[in-house]
Design a protein around this motif. Structure first.
Motif, PDB file in Angstrom:
ATOM      1  N   LYS A 216       0.842  -1.185   0.000  1.00 26.02           N
ATOM      2  CA  LYS A 216       0.000   0.000   0.000  1.00 26.02           C
ATOM      3  C   LYS A 216       0.885   1.246   0.000  1.00 26.02           C
ATOM      4  O   LYS A 216       1.825   1.339   0.790  1.00 26.02           O
ATOM      5  N   GLU A 230      -4.912   6.205  -1.514  1.00 25.04           N
ATOM      6  CA  GLU A 230      -4.116   5.001  -1.223  1.00 25.04           C
ATOM      7  C   GLU A 230      -4.220   4.075  -2.421  1.00 25.04           C
ATOM      8  O   GLU A 230      -5.285   3.892  -2.990  1.00 25.04           O
TER       9      GLU A 230
ATOM     10  N   ILE B 166      -6.696   1.488   4.338  1.00 26.69           N
ATOM     11  CA  ILE B 166      -5.845   1.873   5.472  1.00 26.69           C
ATOM     12  C   ILE B 166      -6.293   3.231   6.006  1.00 26.69           C
ATOM     13  O   ILE B 166      -6.193   3.508   7.188  1.00 26.69           O
ATOM     14  N   LEU B 192      -6.174   5.122  11.119  1.00 24.07           N
ATOM     15  CA  LEU B 192      -5.581   3.881  10.613  1.00 24.07           C
ATOM     16  C   LEU B 192      -6.247   2.717  11.343  1.00 24.07           C
ATOM     17  O   LEU B 192      -6.519   2.823  12.540  1.00 24.07           O
ATOM     18  N   CYS B 217      -2.138  -3.584  10.596  1.00 22.24           N
ATOM     19  CA  CYS B 217      -3.025  -2.964  11.563  1.00 22.24           C
ATOM     20  C   CYS B 217      -2.186  -2.050  12.455  1.00 22.24           C
ATOM     21  O   CYS B 217      -0.967  -2.192  12.520  1.00 22.24           O
ATOM     22  N   GLU B 230       2.717  -0.828  14.508  1.00 23.95           N
ATOM     23  CA  GLU B 230       2.095  -1.453  13.343  1.00 23.95           C
ATOM     24  C   GLU B 230       2.416  -2.936  13.374  1.00 23.95           C
ATOM     25  O   GLU B 230       3.534  -3.329  13.683  1.00 23.95           O
TER      26      GLU B 230
END
Lengths: 585, 585
Positions: A216, A230, B166, B192, B217, B230
């Motif tokens: 991404k 994105e 995201i 996010l 995530c 993350e």
């Protein structure tokens, strides 16, 4: 157990079996004492039958089913008397003996059909219903298949997929970075990556040899028709390679995808075209070569005939539209209007009809004799029945306009068939672009792109002529991806920074840790990145990348379904040490 | 072409061939007139030989090579007289005839060896060099292999990988969300995702039937030892399934991984344990069942002997350490100190030695006769030579402490072998947790988790006893993943929201578009998510997830290599309509 089979798999061979299906009510039809219900899931549609005479209560229940109700049915598979050859399950139907309504449904705001009655806005607001439509879901199934096959190919080629961070450092001048305030580091921000470029080059310094990632990426820019804030890149890098190695590997990847996703075998090598030729013959660095219709430059041939339009400009060129001599005045006017639109910007369009009788008729007959026109037609290798279309003006703008005209004419001629694929490598891009306004060079790709080593002497004398070892893969006029061999020699890198106007301090600030890493033994390396959204769109024959993204954003960067972005709590702003201060416009 | 082979592939069969290798200088050794250089790449190490008598100039060049120089060599493959059985290429060496230094290297700040001399901080600062070490790179190769095999298995099972966004909507109370200011929507923020939970449930409403995603995530929380801001989840969801279906599919996935990644065949079904039993027998919802050593509850057996410690508490329980009766006073003191540490918090430790001669010796001999002790030992099925360890106190705290003691003792007994894998499903979690402070129930998992339908009547009478259809996969005491069957019935969902203290408005604000979606025909569905970082760590036998992440962050959420997060330009803050206002502490 909710089902024994899916709604897509029953065939004549299953006749007589007791089965259970679950799915959505696609449609119900009452015909006399019989009620037919089509039940749908991801895998297909199966016809259910309820008979008033056999079970009146059950049939009544079926008559009350609404569209998109979720049901579970049990019954016997029977052969249909009235077979439907358009459905894979069209030879059978289910004689239902039990039904269970798993969930009711409000009537959806548009029909769940390939040709829905819903407009763009409502479909986006209810994207979860839009995704129920076969035509939409199939794009995402294709996306799954493409990414799976990419991984399968690259794994075979010993590439390692490595996840690089999403929360990265913000770079100075990174105006297009999305940023993320850090609660634990007050006043500081992460950035979201525009690409994993620095990290993939670091992985080469780390000796990973062959890296890829379906990653991404993020860009906070005003969104044009086919951009998303994105987006997804197939990001790749290899060590100890030259351009030839990279092109071979990724030409192989594309052939693999054509074979395993589209069932198309491409035996021959992808053609290669220099950027110079692409501009000269197609007026574009991403030519659509499904058809020929190359530009022919005419400045010499048309000069000196007292036609001031041609005499006064530096560049005259045309294309030959096969078999279009019969175009009517109206059709020619349409093409003229097309090129005069502001976004194309030509002043006018000159045509030469190569009549079937061998004569020529042109909008500039006054200035050019039949022999003159014949000589011009010969340059195009035009045949009786063809139509020559000519534009004139500033070279770069006119090339662009002629490129658009070429695509328009090809569209009218049906030469842009979505089921025909014409791949192409465009190579030898210029290393620099000169910017008139700031009077300096910018890197055409990025500052790590290696010049063609043969051209290194030109860096000091004629930097604009230096070719990069950069390459793009183009299919049907769409730039699917591109990349370059990187500079691994620090002296050459410093020379590049100098030419690009980076002071050592600025280079250090922007690329510091990569420059440091390079001092510890950087291998020769290069790579490329493909736009996954574009690739899927091309394979699916879509007009917009939005259609192959599950939950896309609109042109304002909004998710209208989830209503994002949105305001956040004051408490959270406080925790992040932020105050919102919206300026008056 | 930079190489004909990699540094890992030459064997005796290649002897006599002319080859070219490229790689890094691992080490050089000068022995008389010979110089040996080990050249390394991702694939292995090959020995190069330079002979002063054959080519003095080349040999001199080799003598000057520094560690980590990048070189390209050409030469002939020869059989080694002094073979090295520890190297795959150990039977051959290259008699080098040409060498090209592709890049020089500064001496790295630590050695590029499995047992490096670099500490944690310096290795993280120079992570690109740390990644050159075999032991680190192998973790990432394993990570690649695991994700590839996960995809292969799930693809076979007809799961579709779908990318969810995201940049999503921020939820009220989403204090742990990272947020992203939107330039195009002034004053508004994206968040996010902490997980793709809402999106995967929407995809079920969309009829995607089987979804997965290996998804990044994000969680903005203070980082404990083994957390990253993350992290990566293997996120999965299925429609028309009950718990049994989900467990079967993902037990199959884990067996597939054991087979294709670790070459371990697991034929038998994974054991299942209720949460009640897990707590009762192991004091943990993620028991390590590589070894037995179950808790035995002793309150009845030990009460009424005037031992006030046991008489005054609600809970007494112990474990039996096989063969440990010979533990010295020092060893027993160590265990006592262990359980008395503040993070464990027991008041003391009672032991009973089951002596080899059949007698018993205990720290509470004063209160219990030999027969009393024998009766207790019988409850454990303890044999002569075993050691019984007993804790007493508040039930929950004591269970936790005894769980820690059990793991500690097992560690000392060598029962926690990293090469032994003991998978387990823990099921029947409680649906709610009661919070004393706020005097209300919280969802143990999340508000969409379905109760066990048998327990629905208890919702009104004894909510604390309601079992969830929620499940965790535990291996070796590590919770690798978990999930649940979701509520698809809106009446039941509303009842849940009520019990959890959500007003309809709050539920709407937090889950609005999912609740709307559910009105249009939601199928029964359920799923789970695995922590990829933990899974790789388990398979690699690592102590920290950080070691299987290419570019991890430290406990302050910083990337010390890239120096992120960092301050950003005032111009960018202005564009984002933000002012930084750091509060005095």
């Amino acid at each position: 157990m909710f089902r024994t089979q899916t709604c897509g798999e029953l065939r004549l061979a299953n006749v007589g079996q007791q089965i259970t299906l679950s799915g959505w009510v696609q449609r119900t039809r009452k015909m006399g004492g019989m009620t037919f219900v089509d039940i749908r899931d991801r895998y297909g549609i199966t016809q259910l039958v309820f008979n008033q005479d056999v079970n009146a209560e059950l049939c009544d229940q079926a008559n009350k089913l609404g569209r998109e109700f979720v049901i579970q049915v049990t019954g016997e598979v029977a052969e249909r008397s009235n077979k439907n050859a358009n459905m894979e399950t069209g030879e059978v139907e289910i004689l239902v003996t039990e039904m269970n309504i798993l969930n009711e449904a409000k009537t959806p705001p548009f029909t769940i059909e390939d040709n829905t009655d819903g407009g763009d806005d409502i479909r986006m607001k209810y994207r979860y219903l839009d995704l129920r439509r076969n035509s939409v879901r199939q794009n995402l199934e294709l996306r799954h298949k493409i990414t799976f096959e990419i991984r399968r190919y690259l794994d075979q080629m010993q590439f390692l997929e490595v996840e690089t961070p999403i929360l990265i450092g913000s770079t100075p001048e990174g105006a297009r970075d999305f940023v993320v305030p850090s609660r634990m580091n007050p006043g500081e921000f992460y950035a979201l990556p525009q690409s994993p470029q620095l990290f993939k080059q670091l992985l080469m310094v780390s000796g990973f040899d062959r890296y890829f990632q379906i990653a991404k990426c993020f860009r906070d820019e005003d969104l044009r028709a086919d951009r998303q804030p994105e987006f997804t890149q197939i990001d790749c890098e290899m060590s100890f390679v030259d351009q030839e190695d990279v092109l071979n590997i990724f030409e192989g990847m594309m052939k693999h995808l054509f074979k395993f996703v589209k069932n198309i075998d491409i035996a021959e090598a992808f053609p290669r075209m220099t950027w110079q030729d692409a501009m000269k013959y197609y007026g574009s660095d991403k030519p659509d070569i499904r058809f020929d219709m190359k530009f022919v430059e005419l400045k010499d041939a048309v000069s000196g005939h007292d036609f001031v339009v041609f005499d006064s400009v530096p560049y005259v060129a045309g294309i030959c539209a096969t078999g279009c001599a019969g175009y009517t005045r109206k059709q020619l006017d349409e093409l003229t209007d097309f090129v005069k639109r502001p976004q194309i910007g030509a002043k006018g369009l000159v045509y030469i009809r190569c009549e079937v009788d061998g004569s020529f008729k042109s909008s500039v007959d006054k200035f050019y004799s039949n022999d003159d026109l014949k000589a011009i037609a010969t340059l195009f290798d035009a045949q009786p029945g063809d139509l020559i279309l000519i534009l004139a003006g500033n070279k770069i703008k006119t090339q662009k306009a002629l490129c658009e005209l070429r695509l328009e004419v090809a569209g009218r001629l049906g030469l842009r068939d979505k089921n025909v694929y014409a791949p192409l490598w465009v190579i030898d891009f210029p290393l620099f672009e000169w910017d008139e306004e700031t009077q300096r060079y910018y890197a055409t790709h990025h500052p790590f792109t290696s010049p063609n080593l043969d051209d290194v002497p030109l860096l000091d004398t004629d930097a604009g002529q230096v070719r990069a070892t950069a390459y793009d893969m183009v299919i049907n006029g769409v730039e699917l991806g591109g990349g370059s061999i990187r500079i691994h020699d620090s002296a050459l890198q410093n020379r590049m920074f100098e030419l690009l106007g980076f002071t050592p301090e600025k280079a250090e600030a922007q690329f510091g840790f990569l420059m440091s890493a390079f001092q510890y033994g950087a291998p020769p390396h290069g790579g490329l990145a493909f736009g996954l959204d574009r690739l899927v769109s091309l394979f699916a024959g879509l007009d917009s990348i939005r259609d192959c993204i599950a939950f896309p954003k609109n042109n304002s960067g909004r998710d209208v379904m989830a209503d994002a972005p949105s305001v956040i709590d004051q408490a959270q702003l406080d925790e992040l040490n932020l105050i919102i201060d919206i300026k008056e416009k």
